[in-house]
Design a protein around this motif. Structure first.
Motif, mmCIF file in Angstrom:
data_model
loop_
_atom_site.group_PDB
_atom_site.id
_atom_site.type_symbol
_atom_site.label_atom_id
_atom_site.label_comp_id
_atom_site.label_asym_id
_atom_site.label_seq_id
_atom_site.Cartn_x
_atom_site.Cartn_y
_atom_site.Cartn_z
ATOM 1 N N GLY A 136 60.927 68.888 45.892
ATOM 2 C CA GLY A 136 61.851 69.348 44.873
ATOM 3 C C GLY A 136 63.292 69.079 45.254
ATOM 4 N N PRO A 137 64.247 69.746 44.585
ATOM 5 C CA PRO A 137 65.675 69.487 44.823
ATOM 6 C C PRO A 137 66.113 69.691 46.271
ATOM 7 N N GLU A 138 65.558 70.688 46.953
ATOM 8 C CA GLU A 138 65.955 70.916 48.347
ATOM 9 C C GLU A 138 65.605 69.721 49.213
ATOM 10 N N GLN A 139 64.385 69.206 49.044
ATOM 11 C CA GLN A 139 63.972 68.045 49.835
ATOM 12 C C GLN A 139 64.774 66.813 49.439
ATOM 13 N N ALA A 140 65.043 66.646 48.141
ATOM 14 C CA ALA A 140 65.822 65.492 47.683
ATOM 15 C C ALA A 140 67.211 65.491 48.299
ATOM 16 N N ASN A 141 67.826 66.654 48.402
ATOM 17 C CA ASN A 141 69.166 66.730 48.976
ATOM 18 C C ASN A 141 69.153 66.398 50.464
ATOM 19 N N ARG A 142 68.128 66.833 51.168
ATOM 20 C CA ARG A 142 68.029 66.510 52.599
ATOM 21 C C ARG A 142 67.852 65.009 52.795
ATOM 22 N N LEU A 143 67.026 64.391 51.954
ATOM 23 C CA LEU A 143 66.831 62.948 52.067
ATOM 24 C C LEU A 143 68.105 62.208 51.714
ATOM 25 N N PHE A 144 68.803 62.677 50.679
ATOM 26 C CA PHE A 144 70.051 62.030 50.282
ATOM 27 C C PHE A 144 71.039 61.996 51.446
ATOM 28 N N GLU A 145 71.231 63.118 52.124
ATOM 29 C CA GLU A 145 72.209 63.174 53.210
ATOM 30 C C GLU A 145 71.800 62.277 54.375
ATOM 31 N N LEU A 146 70.513 62.131 54.582
ATOM 32 C CA LEU A 146 70.018 61.287 55.667
ATOM 33 C C LEU A 146 70.122 59.802 55.323
ATOM 34 N N LEU A 147 69.843 59.474 54.066
ATOM 35 C CA LEU A 147 69.727 58.073 53.649
ATOM 36 C C LEU A 147 70.983 57.531 52.981
ATOM 37 N N ALA A 148 72.033 58.325 52.877
ATOM 38 C CA ALA A 148 73.248 57.919 52.156
ATOM 39 C C ALA A 148 73.759 56.532 52.539
ATOM 40 N N PRO A 149 73.729 56.118 53.812
ATOM 41 C CA PRO A 149 74.275 54.794 54.156
ATOM 42 C C PRO A 149 73.566 53.616 53.495
ATOM 43 N N VAL A 150 72.348 53.813 53.009
ATOM 44 C CA VAL A 150 71.625 52.685 52.396
ATOM 45 C C VAL A 150 71.395 52.889 50.898
ATOM 46 N N LEU A 151 71.965 53.954 50.314
ATOM 47 C CA LEU A 151 71.749 54.224 48.892
ATOM 48 C C LEU A 151 72.797 53.516 48.029
ATOM 49 N N PRO A 152 72.450 53.164 46.786
ATOM 50 C CA PRO A 152 73.418 52.530 45.887
ATOM 51 C C PRO A 152 74.504 53.512 45.474
ATOM 52 N N ALA A 153 75.713 52.993 45.305
ATOM 53 C CA ALA A 153 76.837 53.833 44.895
ATOM 54 C C ALA A 153 76.616 54.363 43.480
ATOM 55 N N GLY A 154 77.165 55.544 43.230
ATOM 56 C CA GLY A 154 77.070 56.137 41.908
ATOM 57 C C GLY A 154 76.406 57.497 41.960
ATOM 58 N N ARG A 155 76.726 58.321 40.962
ATOM 59 C CA ARG A 155 76.170 59.676 40.891
ATOM 60 C C ARG A 155 75.021 59.695 39.882
ATOM 61 N N PRO A 156 73.792 59.901 40.339
ATOM 62 C CA PRO A 156 72.672 60.001 39.408
ATOM 63 C C PRO A 156 72.808 61.230 38.504
ATOM 64 N N GLU A 157 72.244 61.136 37.319
ATOM 65 C CA GLU A 157 72.265 62.245 36.363
ATOM 66 C C GLU A 157 70.833 62.587 35.977
ATOM 67 N N MET A 158 70.414 63.826 36.240
ATOM 68 C CA MET A 158 69.070 64.248 35.887
ATOM 69 C C MET A 158 68.941 64.599 34.408
ATOM 70 N N THR A 159 70.058 64.924 33.757
ATOM 71 C CA THR A 159 70.065 65.194 32.316
ATOM 72 C C THR A 159 70.835 64.088 31.623
ATOM 73 N N GLN A 160 70.185 63.423 30.682
ATOM 74 C CA GLN A 160 70.784 62.261 30.027
ATOM 75 C C GLN A 160 70.624 62.338 28.518
ATOM 76 N N ARG A 161 71.524 61.668 27.821
ATOM 77 C CA ARG A 161 71.460 61.579 26.364
ATOM 78 C C ARG A 161 70.599 60.375 25.979
ATOM 79 N N ARG A 162 69.611 60.624 25.154
ATOM 80 C CA ARG A 162 68.725 59.562 24.698
ATOM 81 C C ARG A 162 68.662 59.570 23.177
#
Length: 299
Positions: free
Chosen positions: A246-272
């Protein structure tokens, strides 16, 4: 589900991985519908009439090149013979290869139940793709079969990224969808920018070094499994089961993997837009990624 693998100089290794993907996914991931389709006589899979409930199943390949105005395509109704030919043609790593089945619905459209296993090649990389039957995905034994399938192919192929997703796109990873832009900017260089992270993540050896190496991955506490893959790369499983992620695990992975992630802020809520004529609606994406820009860590 999708696994991105590099072709590189060891092309035959990728051929073996692609063939193994096609051999394993239908039996392990396509459930009762897949088993029923594989048992049907070819004449039942390409009926001249298409009443609701009739199944169409085919195998095929396509090759695109500058010498032909139209792609060189080969398609046949699924049968043991056409299946063997598909596996043979995978030896050429065609631009597209697939085994799929769909069912005619009440409106005369090919619809669900359905399944697909495919490979898409381009730019020196191959995306291996498969749908997962709902009953398989919702069963603990099915989760284990999913992990075993990806692991067996990953051991052959030195993968660069993996995506396991609920209602996922067959071409874009959950991270790419959450970034709300075409992934082509960095999908063309998956050896440099990680296409996805989540319940299951794989990193190349080079990416693992960029985030601190195997010792940091193991010591982070972010994974229940950190293991090297036989052909190269690292297998990283965040939680024992899908539901625990869930979100807690996603945040831990994000902080660990940030050097190889694409730039930009993902949005979990989007207009469709449901249709062109309808107003936009807010949609919450079903696959969790951290809503943070890696540049807040990397600068």
């Amino acid at each position: 589900m999708m696994l991105t693998v590099p072709v590189g100089p060891e092309r035959e290794r990728v051929v073996r991985a692609a063939r193994r993907w096609f051999e394993l996914c239908p039996h392990r991931l396509h459930g009762a519908f897949g088993a029923a389709v594989r048992a049907m006589p070819p004449g039942d899979l390409d009926s001249p009439e298409s009443p609701p409930g009739t199944v169409y199943a085919s195998v095929g390949t396509a090759v695109f090149d500058d010498l032909h105005r139209e792609p060189r395509e080969w398609t046949q109704v699924y049968s043991p013979g056409s299946w063997d030919e598909l596996l043979r043609r995978l030896g050429d790593l065609p631009d597209v290869a697939s085994f799929e089945a769909k069912t005619w619905d009440e409106q005369g459209r090919l619809n669900r139940p359905s399944f697909l296993v495919s490979s898409v090649s381009g730019g020196g990389y191959v995306d291996l793709v498969s749908t997962i039957d709902d009953a398989v995905a919702g069963d603990p034994g099915g989760e284990r079969a999913l992990l075993a399938t990806v692991r067996e192919v990953a051991e052959l192929a030195a993968p660069l990224a993996v995506a396991v997703a609920v209602r996922g796109s067959l071409t874009d990873t959950p991270l790419e969808v959450a970034l709300s832009r075409s992934p082509t900017d960095y999908r063309k260089r998956p050896a440099e920018v990680l296409r996805n992270y989540g319940w299951l993540t794989v990193l190349s050896d080079e990416m693992a070094e960029r985030v601190g190496g195997a010792d940091r991955l193991s010591a982070s506490g972010a994974f229940v499994e950190v293991e090297p893959l036989a052909a190269g790369g690292w297998w990283l499983q965040a939680t024992e089961t899908w539901d625990e992620y869930g979100p807690e695990q996603a945040n831990r992975l994000f902080e660990l993997l940030a050097p190889v992630l694409p730039a930009g802020r993902p949005e979990m809520t989007q207009r469709r837009f449901p249709t062109i004529a309808d107003p936009p609606v807010l949609v919450t994406l079903p696959n969790v990624v951290a809503e943070r820009d890696p540049r807040e860590i990397t600068g």
